[in-house]
Design a protein around this motif. Sequence first.
Motif, PDB file in Angstrom:
ATOM      1  N   GLY A   4      15.816 143.486  42.278  1.00  0.00           N
ATOM      2  CA  GLY A   4      16.170 142.104  42.028  1.00  0.00           C
ATOM      3  C   GLY A   4      16.379 141.290  43.287  1.00  0.00           C
ATOM      4  N   PHE A   5      16.610 141.950  44.410  1.00  0.00           N
ATOM      5  CA  PHE A   5      16.824 141.233  45.669  1.00  0.00           C
ATOM      6  C   PHE A   5      15.538 141.084  46.481  1.00  0.00           C
ATOM      7  N   VAL A   6      14.512 141.820  46.119  1.00  0.00           N
ATOM      8  CA  VAL A   6      13.290 141.818  46.927  1.00  0.00           C
ATOM      9  C   VAL A   6      12.582 140.475  46.854  1.00  0.00           C
ATOM     10  N   LEU A   7      12.371 139.951  45.627  1.00  0.00           N
ATOM     11  CA  LEU A   7      11.633 138.711  45.471  1.00  0.00           C
ATOM     12  C   LEU A   7      12.314 137.526  46.165  1.00  0.00           C
ATOM     13  N   PRO A   8      13.653 137.346  46.023  1.00  0.00           N
ATOM     14  CA  PRO A   8      14.284 136.250  46.761  1.00  0.00           C
ATOM     15  C   PRO A   8      14.122 136.364  48.273  1.00  0.00           C
ATOM     16  N   ILE A   9      14.200 137.585  48.805  1.00  0.00           N
ATOM     17  CA  ILE A   9      14.041 137.765  50.249  1.00  0.00           C
ATOM     18  C   ILE A   9      12.623 137.399  50.673  1.00  0.00           C
ATOM     19  N   VAL A  13      11.499 134.268  53.169  1.00  0.00           N
ATOM     20  CA  VAL A  13      10.664 134.549  54.339  1.00  0.00           C
ATOM     21  C   VAL A  13       9.409 133.687  54.279  1.00  0.00           C
ATOM     22  N   TYR A  14       8.842 133.593  53.093  1.00  0.00           N
ATOM     23  CA  TYR A  14       7.666 132.743  52.875  1.00  0.00           C
ATOM     24  C   TYR A  14       7.995 131.283  53.173  1.00  0.00           C
ATOM     25  N   GLY A  16      10.273 130.179  55.223  1.00  0.00           N
ATOM     26  CA  GLY A  16      10.367 130.046  56.675  1.00  0.00           C
ATOM     27  C   GLY A  16       9.000 129.988  57.332  1.00  0.00           C
ATOM     28  N   ALA A  17       8.082 130.824  56.861  1.00  0.00           N
ATOM     29  CA  ALA A  17       6.715 130.793  57.397  1.00  0.00           C
ATOM     30  C   ALA A  17       6.040 129.461  57.094  1.00  0.00           C
ATOM     31  N   THR A  18       6.349 128.887  55.929  1.00  0.00           N
ATOM     32  CA  THR A  18       5.782 127.589  55.571  1.00  0.00           C
ATOM     33  C   THR A  18       6.248 126.502  56.525  1.00  0.00           C
ATOM     34  N   ILE A  19       7.507 126.576  56.940  1.00  0.00           N
ATOM     35  CA  ILE A  19       8.029 125.610  57.910  1.00  0.00           C
ATOM     36  C   ILE A  19       7.278 125.724  59.231  1.00  0.00           C
ATOM     37  N   VAL A  20       6.991 126.954  59.645  1.00  0.00           N
ATOM     38  CA  VAL A  20       6.233 127.174  60.885  1.00  0.00           C
ATOM     39  C   VAL A  20       4.830 126.590  60.755  1.00  0.00           C
ATOM     40  N   VAL A  21       4.192 126.834  59.610  1.00  0.00           N
ATOM     41  CA  VAL A  21       2.852 126.289  59.365  1.00  0.00           C
ATOM     42  C   VAL A  21       2.895 124.766  59.372  1.00  0.00           C
ATOM     43  N   PHE A  22       3.914 124.208  58.728  1.00  0.00           N
ATOM     44  CA  PHE A  22       4.022 122.753  58.654  1.00  0.00           C
ATOM     45  C   PHE A  22       4.183 122.138  60.044  1.00  0.00           C
ATOM     46  N   ALA A  23       4.914 122.821  60.911  1.00  0.00           N
ATOM     47  CA  ALA A  23       5.106 122.303  62.270  1.00  0.00           C
ATOM     48  C   ALA A  23       3.791 122.227  63.030  1.00  0.00           C
ATOM     49  N   ALA A  43       9.240 117.206  49.984  1.00  0.00           N
ATOM     50  CA  ALA A  43       8.436 118.404  49.729  1.00  0.00           C
ATOM     51  C   ALA A  43       9.263 119.674  49.875  1.00  0.00           C
ATOM     52  N   PHE A  44      10.016 119.758  50.971  1.00  0.00           N
ATOM     53  CA  PHE A  44      10.785 120.983  51.206  1.00  0.00           C
ATOM     54  C   PHE A  44      12.037 121.048  50.335  1.00  0.00           C
ATOM     55  N   ALA A  45      12.582 119.893  49.956  1.00  0.00           N
ATOM     56  CA  ALA A  45      13.719 119.901  49.034  1.00  0.00           C
ATOM     57  C   ALA A  45      13.300 120.419  47.673  1.00  0.00           C
ATOM     58  N   ALA A  46      12.113 119.994  47.216  1.00  0.00           N
ATOM     59  CA  ALA A  46      11.619 120.466  45.921  1.00  0.00           C
ATOM     60  C   ALA A  46      11.321 121.963  45.954  1.00  0.00           C
ATOM     61  N   GLY A  47      10.567 122.405  46.964  1.00  0.00           N
ATOM     62  CA  GLY A  47      10.235 123.824  47.057  1.00  0.00           C
ATOM     63  C   GLY A  47      11.453 124.693  47.282  1.00  0.00           C
ATOM     64  N   GLY A  48      12.299 124.281  48.230  1.00  0.00           N
ATOM     65  CA  GLY A  48      13.518 125.049  48.503  1.00  0.00           C
ATOM     66  C   GLY A  48      14.464 125.049  47.320  1.00  0.00           C
ATOM     67  N   GLY A  49      14.528 123.918  46.601  1.00  0.00           N
ATOM     68  CA  GLY A  49      15.394 123.854  45.426  1.00  0.00           C
ATOM     69  C   GLY A  49      14.956 124.813  44.340  1.00  0.00           C
ATOM     70  N   LEU A  50      13.646 124.915  44.141  1.00  0.00           N
ATOM     71  CA  LEU A  50      13.135 125.862  43.151  1.00  0.00           C
ATOM     72  C   LEU A  50      13.440 127.302  43.552  1.00  0.00           C
ATOM     73  N   LEU A  51      13.245 127.618  44.828  1.00  0.00           N
ATOM     74  CA  LEU A  51      13.532 128.976  45.295  1.00  0.00           C
ATOM     75  C   LEU A  51      15.017 129.298  45.151  1.00  0.00           C
ATOM     76  N   ALA A  52      15.865 128.347  45.533  1.00  0.00           N
ATOM     77  CA  ALA A  52      17.309 128.569  45.425  1.00  0.00           C
ATOM     78  C   ALA A  52      17.736 128.696  43.961  1.00  0.00           C
ATOM     79  N   SER A  53      17.142 127.864  43.097  1.00  0.00           N
ATOM     80  CA  SER A  53      17.476 127.937  41.665  1.00  0.00           C
ATOM     81  C   SER A  53      17.097 129.293  41.092  1.00  0.00           C
ATOM     82  N   GLY A  54      15.928 129.791  41.483  1.00  0.00           N
ATOM     83  CA  GLY A  54      15.506 131.105  40.996  1.00  0.00           C
ATOM     84  C   GLY A  54      16.433 132.204  41.448  1.00  0.00           C
ATOM     85  N   THR A  55      16.920 132.083  42.672  1.00  0.00           N
ATOM     86  CA  THR A  55      17.858 133.083  43.189  1.00  0.00           C
ATOM     87  C   THR A  55      19.183 133.035  42.440  1.00  0.00           C
TER      88      THR A  55
END
Length: 235
Positions: A4-9, A13-14, A16-23, A43-55
């Motif tokens: 259950g902890f693998v997917l959130p991690i 990580v994904y 964070g990599a997206t932020i690097v790509v965006f830069a 864009a990042f609020a929506a994506g990050g919000g979905l990830l945080a909500s899933g966690t």
Amino acid sequence: MRAGFVLPIVAFVYAGATIVVFADLHGSHTTYAAQSQVATVAAFAAGGGLLASGTMLRSGSAGVAAIVAGLAWLAQIWAGWFEGLPLVRILGAAASAFVLPAIAQVALRGRAVLAGYAVTAVLVVARTLIYDPFLDLYCWRTCSRENPLLLHPWPHAAAALDLALAAFAVVFGLAAAGLAAVAVARMSPVARRTGGVVPLWCAVALAAWAVAEGVRLAGPPQSAGAPLHQAAFFV
């Protein structure tokens, strides 16, 4: 480590990599998120919000679906990665279409959700295998590189599949939004206060996505610089 902890991690990580790509985009016109600071935050609020909500949901399929929706939402940035590997970009473009059924799964269960995934998958895979960005007059996101998954170029059919995907998103988004809203309305007052927020938010998000796809269908050719499509992005 519990599964259950693998997917959130992996998800964060994904992210964070997206932020690097965006830069590395440097104000590129291949993604809406790079058009302004407000668009970037949205864009990042929506994506990050979905990830945080899933966690935070941690409720089986709903939590996983929210994370999948966040991954798919951020995939549009990978699709617009101007200097990125062609395979990464074309997979990013394909993955971004699954935001809608994933959000639907957060609020709903059953055949409607499965149909959403199935139809989206068929349309996306079919288009990917025949889409040549260099033959697309209105290409704007992935047209700087070739499509490594191309089997045979068929530009007219690819365009038709793109329109079919948008039309399906409008119909499915509005239908799923209606089902989610009805589910909330049928809850008891106590259940609505404790468990109605998530399906209600999903209903709004699904309806908004349907509106944005409707704009794509009825509006001018899609581009990050078009004011109408920028407005639809914020919806």
